[in-house]
Each structure stands twice: as structure tokens, then as C-alpha cells.
Design a protein around this motif. Structure first.
Motif, PDB file in Angstrom:
ATOM      1  N   ALA A  85       0.770  -1.081  -0.141  1.00  0.00           N
ATOM      2  CA  ALA A  85      -0.207  -0.001  -0.079  1.00  0.00           C
ATOM      3  C   ALA A  85       0.885   1.198  -0.028  1.00  0.00           C
ATOM      4  N   GLU A  86       0.441   2.445  -0.450  1.00  0.00           N
ATOM      5  CA  GLU A  86       0.859   3.610  -0.221  1.00  0.00           C
ATOM      6  C   GLU A  86       0.321   3.899   1.285  1.00  0.00           C
ATOM      7  N   SER A  87       1.316   4.298   2.250  1.00  0.00           N
ATOM      8  CA  SER A  87       0.666   4.115   3.497  1.00  0.00           C
ATOM      9  C   SER A  87       0.692   5.562   4.385  1.00  0.00           C
ATOM     10  N   HIS A  88       1.075   6.811   3.682  1.00  0.00           N
ATOM     11  CA  HIS A  88       1.447   7.909   4.597  1.00  0.00           C
ATOM     12  C   HIS A  88       0.384   8.910   4.255  1.00  0.00           C
ATOM     13  N   VAL A  89      -0.522   9.490   5.345  1.00  0.00           N
ATOM     14  CA  VAL A  89      -1.423  10.350   5.161  1.00  0.00           C
ATOM     15  C   VAL A  89      -0.978  11.638   4.272  1.00  0.00           C
ATOM     16  N   ASP A  90      -0.132  12.052   5.055  1.00  0.00           N
ATOM     17  CA  ASP A  90       0.430  13.327   4.602  1.00  0.00           C
ATOM     18  C   ASP A  90       0.830  13.325   2.923  1.00  0.00           C
ATOM     19  N   ARG A  91       1.311  12.124   2.672  1.00  0.00           N
ATOM     20  CA  ARG A  91       1.665  12.270   1.278  1.00  0.00           C
ATOM     21  C   ARG A  91       0.384  11.674   0.396  1.00  0.00           C
ATOM     22  N   PRO A  98      -1.744   8.120  -6.461  1.00  0.00           N
ATOM     23  CA  PRO A  98      -1.285   6.654  -6.153  1.00  0.00           C
ATOM     24  C   PRO A  98      -1.839   5.884  -4.987  1.00  0.00           C
ATOM     25  N   PHE A  99      -2.507   6.442  -4.304  1.00  0.00           N
ATOM     26  CA  PHE A  99      -3.186   5.728  -3.267  1.00  0.00           C
ATOM     27  C   PHE A  99      -4.407   4.957  -3.704  1.00  0.00           C
ATOM     28  N   VAL A 100      -5.177   5.612  -4.678  1.00  0.00           N
ATOM     29  CA  VAL A 100      -6.461   4.887  -5.278  1.00  0.00           C
ATOM     30  C   VAL A 100      -5.810   3.661  -6.166  1.00  0.00           C
ATOM     31  N   VAL A 122      -7.370 -15.139   1.204  1.00  0.00           N
ATOM     32  CA  VAL A 122      -6.742 -13.886   1.251  1.00  0.00           C
ATOM     33  C   VAL A 122      -6.759 -13.015   2.552  1.00  0.00           C
ATOM     34  N   VAL A 123      -5.694 -12.679   3.295  1.00  0.00           N
ATOM     35  CA  VAL A 123      -6.019 -11.833   4.373  1.00  0.00           C
ATOM     36  C   VAL A 123      -5.503 -10.291   3.838  1.00  0.00           C
ATOM     37  N   HIS A 124      -6.693  -9.368   3.939  1.00  0.00           N
ATOM     38  CA  HIS A 124      -6.344  -8.035   3.611  1.00  0.00           C
ATOM     39  C   HIS A 124      -6.015  -7.114   4.703  1.00  0.00           C
ATOM     40  N   VAL A 125      -4.855  -6.568   4.889  1.00  0.00           N
ATOM     41  CA  VAL A 125      -4.349  -5.719   5.915  1.00  0.00           C
ATOM     42  C   VAL A 125      -4.961  -4.130   5.748  1.00  0.00           C
ATOM     43  N   SER A 126      -5.724  -3.766   6.611  1.00  0.00           N
ATOM     44  CA  SER A 126      -6.299  -2.494   6.796  1.00  0.00           C
ATOM     45  C   SER A 126      -6.116  -1.864   7.902  1.00  0.00           C
ATOM     46  N   THR A 127      -6.738  -0.824   8.128  1.00  0.00           N
ATOM     47  CA  THR A 127      -6.509   0.357   9.205  1.00  0.00           C
ATOM     48  C   THR A 127      -7.785   0.701   9.896  1.00  0.00           C
ATOM     49  N   ASP A 128      -7.509   1.156  11.428  1.00  0.00           N
ATOM     50  CA  ASP A 128      -8.512   1.785  12.112  1.00  0.00           C
ATOM     51  C   ASP A 128      -9.055   3.076  11.244  1.00  0.00           C
ATOM     52  N   GLU A 129      -8.007   3.571  10.594  1.00  0.00           N
ATOM     53  CA  GLU A 129      -8.075   4.927  10.069  1.00  0.00           C
ATOM     54  C   GLU A 129      -9.573   5.007   8.978  1.00  0.00           C
ATOM     55  N   VAL A 130     -10.117   3.926   8.538  1.00  0.00           N
ATOM     56  CA  VAL A 130     -11.366   3.595   7.929  1.00  0.00           C
ATOM     57  C   VAL A 130     -12.532   4.082   8.291  1.00  0.00           C
ATOM     58  N   TYR A 131     -12.394   3.978   9.899  1.00  0.00           N
ATOM     59  CA  TYR A 131     -13.611   4.350  10.719  1.00  0.00           C
ATOM     60  C   TYR A 131     -13.689   5.811  10.818  1.00  0.00           C
ATOM     61  N   GLY A 132     -12.985   6.690  10.599  1.00  0.00           N
ATOM     62  CA  GLY A 132     -12.857   8.103  10.677  1.00  0.00           C
ATOM     63  C   GLY A 132     -12.318   8.666  12.122  1.00  0.00           C
ATOM     64  N   SER A 133     -13.036   9.619  12.628  1.00  0.00           N
ATOM     65  CA  SER A 133     -12.490  10.003  13.831  1.00  0.00           C
ATOM     66  C   SER A 133     -13.613  10.040  14.989  1.00  0.00           C
ATOM     67  N   TYR A 152      -5.923   8.814   2.053  1.00  0.00           N
ATOM     68  CA  TYR A 152      -5.100   7.384   2.493  1.00  0.00           C
ATOM     69  C   TYR A 152      -6.458   6.621   2.840  1.00  0.00           C
ATOM     70  N   SER A 153      -7.171   7.014   3.854  1.00  0.00           N
ATOM     71  CA  SER A 153      -8.025   6.105   4.658  1.00  0.00           C
ATOM     72  C   SER A 153      -9.332   5.827   3.882  1.00  0.00           C
ATOM     73  N   ALA A 154      -9.564   6.845   2.858  1.00  0.00           N
ATOM     74  CA  ALA A 154     -10.496   6.516   1.892  1.00  0.00           C
ATOM     75  C   ALA A 154     -10.242   5.488   0.984  1.00  0.00           C
ATOM     76  N   SER A 155      -9.033   5.298   0.594  1.00  0.00           N
ATOM     77  CA  SER A 155      -8.635   4.362  -0.245  1.00  0.00           C
ATOM     78  C   SER A 155      -8.661   2.985   0.377  1.00  0.00           C
ATOM     79  N   LYS A 156      -8.125   3.107   1.540  1.00  0.00           N
ATOM     80  CA  LYS A 156      -8.302   1.708   2.345  1.00  0.00           C
ATOM     81  C   LYS A 156      -9.809   1.334   2.701  1.00  0.00           C
ATOM     82  N   ALA A 157     -10.782   2.227   2.903  1.00  0.00           N
ATOM     83  CA  ALA A 157     -11.956   1.866   2.941  1.00  0.00           C
ATOM     84  C   ALA A 157     -12.317   1.313   1.758  1.00  0.00           C
ATOM     85  N   GLY A 158     -12.042   1.951   0.478  1.00  0.00           N
ATOM     86  CA  GLY A 158     -12.631   1.295  -0.793  1.00  0.00           C
ATOM     87  C   GLY A 158     -12.104   0.006  -0.849  1.00  0.00           C
TER      88      GLY A 158
END
Ligand code: NAD
Ligand code: TYD
Length: 339
Positions: A85-91, A98-100, A122-133, A152-158
């Protein structure tokens, strides 16, 4: 087990490969990695030297349909763990495209190729950031609606939604994992903890976004890797599992811990312009992973930070190797705008 790991030259993927090699020396491991700015072959030098046929590196893109199809068939892969994945929110704020491409289309390609090749899981590794704030209270559960706030988090949620749809539509065996903020050896120094370590070491100002009171839950990378392994071996097809470190902290506390461990004082702290769309608080409920997988974080924040800082102190060459070229260009322009 014949396992394809993607993104294994990055921070968590590399730690995962080392952990699997130690716990399952009989497994055969393939690592497909594009070697973006965040991927480093050097991360796996000792594994490459020691593992012989049990570990193979393949240079390539998870978006490459022909390559992934060939890899899965040629090596009769049983399961895939997708870290790439592309993994850095600031980028992702600087340039979302590139994230999409990687995080959505690449993940979809992995699922599609795996389905056609008859890969068992398949294990897909995602993040807590998909839930928002979150506000001041509450936790994310697996049933919390997805409400991502950064590209970033929108692409992971996708990708999480594609995974869900592939399971529902095709009955494909997919497990999604969502974890909180990791830290530990080999983390690229664009993320909070290694970045602040580098700044403290150099005696440079530590750029804290906003008021420094955003809260993250921190997990030592080995605990996350164990969670993913449990999801691979024991997870329910179609399930989502949250993982966390039970270590919620304001950023400013994390920064002060780093200053303390490096023998510096608070005068280096600089509050800078906040990240746009900056999520205020993350907190994970991982009861489901505890009940179904037997997951529990085993490393406290104090233990994990001591190990992490000791690793960076012992590996100055690794740090200088990765802090070059494209890394410097991005860092200079991003932080110039926030000063
Ligand atoms: P990282 O940026 O350190 O590593 C990403 C790796 O993926 C690199 O080796 C890179 O070369 C590779 N890669 C990127 N695009 C690729 C592509 N198109 N094809 C093949 N390889 C590609 O990331 P990380 O911190 O190790 O995160 C790994 C995964 O875990 C990501 O999916 C991330 O969303 C997820 N995650 C990370 C954290 C965290 O705190 N770091 C927390 C939860 C989930
Ligand atoms: P980061 O490591 O980028 O992870 P994420 O955004 O995925 O949680 O950032 C962790 C927290 O640290 C986040 O609240 C943003 C903050 N932060 C800073 O205050 N300054 C920085 O220079 C960076 C990179 C992050």
C-alpha cells in the motif's frame, strides 16, 4: 503453507516475514514488492541470506495482473497476505492518485487473481483509519460505519468494501484486519515516532501538528504481526477483525517520551500548522479478535518504545540509507508549508 506476502519490503511486511520465518520455518514465503520509496530490500537482508529456498523476493506491482496470476499458479500459492500500500496520510494529501491505484485497484487485482487461481484465503491488511474520527469517548468496533477523512483512509476503505463484496458475491475466503498505529523496527522515518526520533537525535525542532492533543492507539509491530498470523490461520471467512495495543495517547505524550528516551528536553517541541482533515481520536475495541482468535497485545508502550529506540540507535546506517533522494524532497516541501 505456500504464502505470498505483498509489500514485504515495507515496515510491517518485513517484521511479518521475520516473525513467520521464526515461528514456521517449514513454510515457503514469496514477497512481491514494487520497491517504492518506502520499500527497502535491505530490510530483508538477513532473511534472504539465511532462508535459502524458503524465501523468494519478486520485484513487481500488485496492479500487474499477468505477474500476479503467473506467481500464484507457478508457485501453487495457498494464501496471500496483502500489505502492499501507499501508507502515509500526508503524502495522500499531497497527491492522492497513487493511493487509489495501489490501495484500491491493486487490492482488487490481488483479490481477483486469487479468486481465479483458487487461492484458499486472502488476508487483507487494513487500518483503523477507515472508521474516521472519534470524539472524547467511545471506541471503534468492526460494525462502526466507515467514514474515512483522508485520501489514504478513503482508499483503504474502498479496498475493504471490495473485499466485503467479493466475499458476499463470490463466496471468496477473505479476512480483513484493521489495526491501530504501529511502531517498531524498520518503520520509515516519515511516520510520527521514527521522524521525531531523527529530529531529536539531530537536535532539530520536532514538528507537532495543531495542539498535539490528537489521540492514537499505539501497538508494537510484533503484536500486530501475530494478530495477522492468527487471522490467517484461525479467522472466519468474511470476517473483519480489529487489532489494537490498548495504549491510547496524545501525540504530545508520545513526543515527550521520545525526547526523554533520547536525552533531549521539551524546548525542541514546535507546534506547526495542523494536517488538513486531521482525525482527532482513534480507539480500538478488539474483543472479537480476543474471543475468536485469542489475540491480545503483549508489549506495553513503555517496553515497545524502549525496544524501538534501541533498534534505531543500533541501526544508524539503515536510517541514513532510507533518508535520501525522494524522501528529502517530500519532507522539505511538506514541512516548509507548515512552519
Ligand atoms: P510501508 O509504507 O512501510 O510499506 C509499504 C510497502 O508496500 C513498501 O515495501 C512498498 O514498496 C510496497 N508497495 C507499495 N505499492 C506497491 C505496489 N503497487 N505493488 C507492490 N508493492 C507495493 O507500509 P506499512 O506501514 O508497513 O503498512 C503496511 C500495511 O499495513 C498497509 O496496507 C497499511 O495500510 C497497513 N497498516 C499500517 C499501519 C501503520 O501504523 N503503519 C496501521 C494499520 C494498517
Ligand atoms: P502518522 O505517524 O503519520 O500516522 P497516522 O496519521 O496514520 O495516524 O501520525 C501519527 C500522529 O502524529 C497523527 O495524529 C499526526 C501526528 N503527526 C505530527 O504531529 N507531526 C508529524 O510530523 C507527523 C508525521 C505526524
Amino acid at each position: 503453507m505456500r504464502l505470498l506476502v505483498t509489500g514485504g519490503c515495507g515496515f510491517i511486511g518485513a517484521n511479518f516475514l521475520y516473525a513467520l520465518r521464526a515461528r514456521h520455518p517449514e513454510w515457503r514465503l514469496w514477497n512481491l514488492d514494487k520497491l517504492t520509496y518506502a520499500g527497502n530490500l535491505g530490510n530483508l537482508r538477513p532473511l534472504t541470506a539465511e532462508a535459502g529456498d524458503a524465501y523468494t523476493f519478486v520485484h513487481g506491482d500488485i496492479c500487474d495482473r499477468d505477474l500476479v496470476t503467473r506467481l500464484l499458479a507457478e508457485h501453487q500459492i495457498d494464501a496471500v497476505v496483502n500489505f502492499a500500500a501507499e501508507s502515509h496520510v500526508d503524502r495522500s494529501i499531497d497527491d492522492p492518485a497513487p493511493f487509489v491505484l495501489t490501495n484500491v485497484l491493486g487490492a482488487q487485482n490481488i483479490l481477483d487473481c486469487a479468486r481465479r487461481a483458487g487461492v484458499s484465503r486472502v488476508v487483507h491488511v487494513s487500518t483503523d483509519e477507515v472508521y474516521g474520527s472519534l470524539g472524547a469517548t467511545g471506541q471503534f468496533h468492526e460494525t462502526t460505519p466507515l467514514a474515512p477523512n483522508s485520501p489514504y483512509s478513503a482508499s483503504k476503505a474502498g479496498a475493504d468494501l471490495i473485499a466485503r463484496a467479493y466475499h458476499e458475491t463470490y463466496g471468496q475466503d477473505i479476512v480483513v484486519t484493521r489495526c491501530s498505529n504501529n511502531y517498531g523496527p524498520y518503520q520509515f522515518p516519515e511516520k510520527l515516532i521514527p521522524l521525531m526520533y531523527c529530529k531529536a537525535l539531530a537536535g532539530e525542532p520536532l514538528p507537532v501538528y495543531g495542539d498535539g492533543r490528537n489521540v492514537r492507539d499505539w501497538i508494537f509491530v510484533d503484536d500486530h504481526c501475530l494478530g495477522i498470523e492468527l487471522a490467517l490461520l484461525k479467522g472466519r471467512a468474511g470476517a473483519v477483525y480489529n487489532f489494537g495495543g490498548a495504549a491510547e495517547m496524545e501525540n504530545i505524550e508520545v513526543v515527550r517520551t521520545i525526547l526523554h528516551l533520547t536525552g533531549r528536553d521539551d524546548s525542541l517541541i514546535r507546534f506547526v500548522t495542523d494536517r488538513p482533515g486531521h482525525d482527532r481520536r482513534y480507539a480500538m475495541n478488539f474483543d472479537l479478535a480476543a474471543t475468536e482468535l485469542g489475540f491480545a497485545p503483549s508489549v506495553t508502550f513503555a517496553q515497545g518504545m524502549a525496544r524501538t529506540i534501541a533498534w534505531y540507535q543500533a541501526n544508524p546506517d539503515w536510517l541514513s540509507e532510507v533518508q535520501s533522494g525522494a524522501y528529502l524532497t517530500f519532507m522539505e516541501s511538506w514541512y516548509k508549508e507548515r512552519a
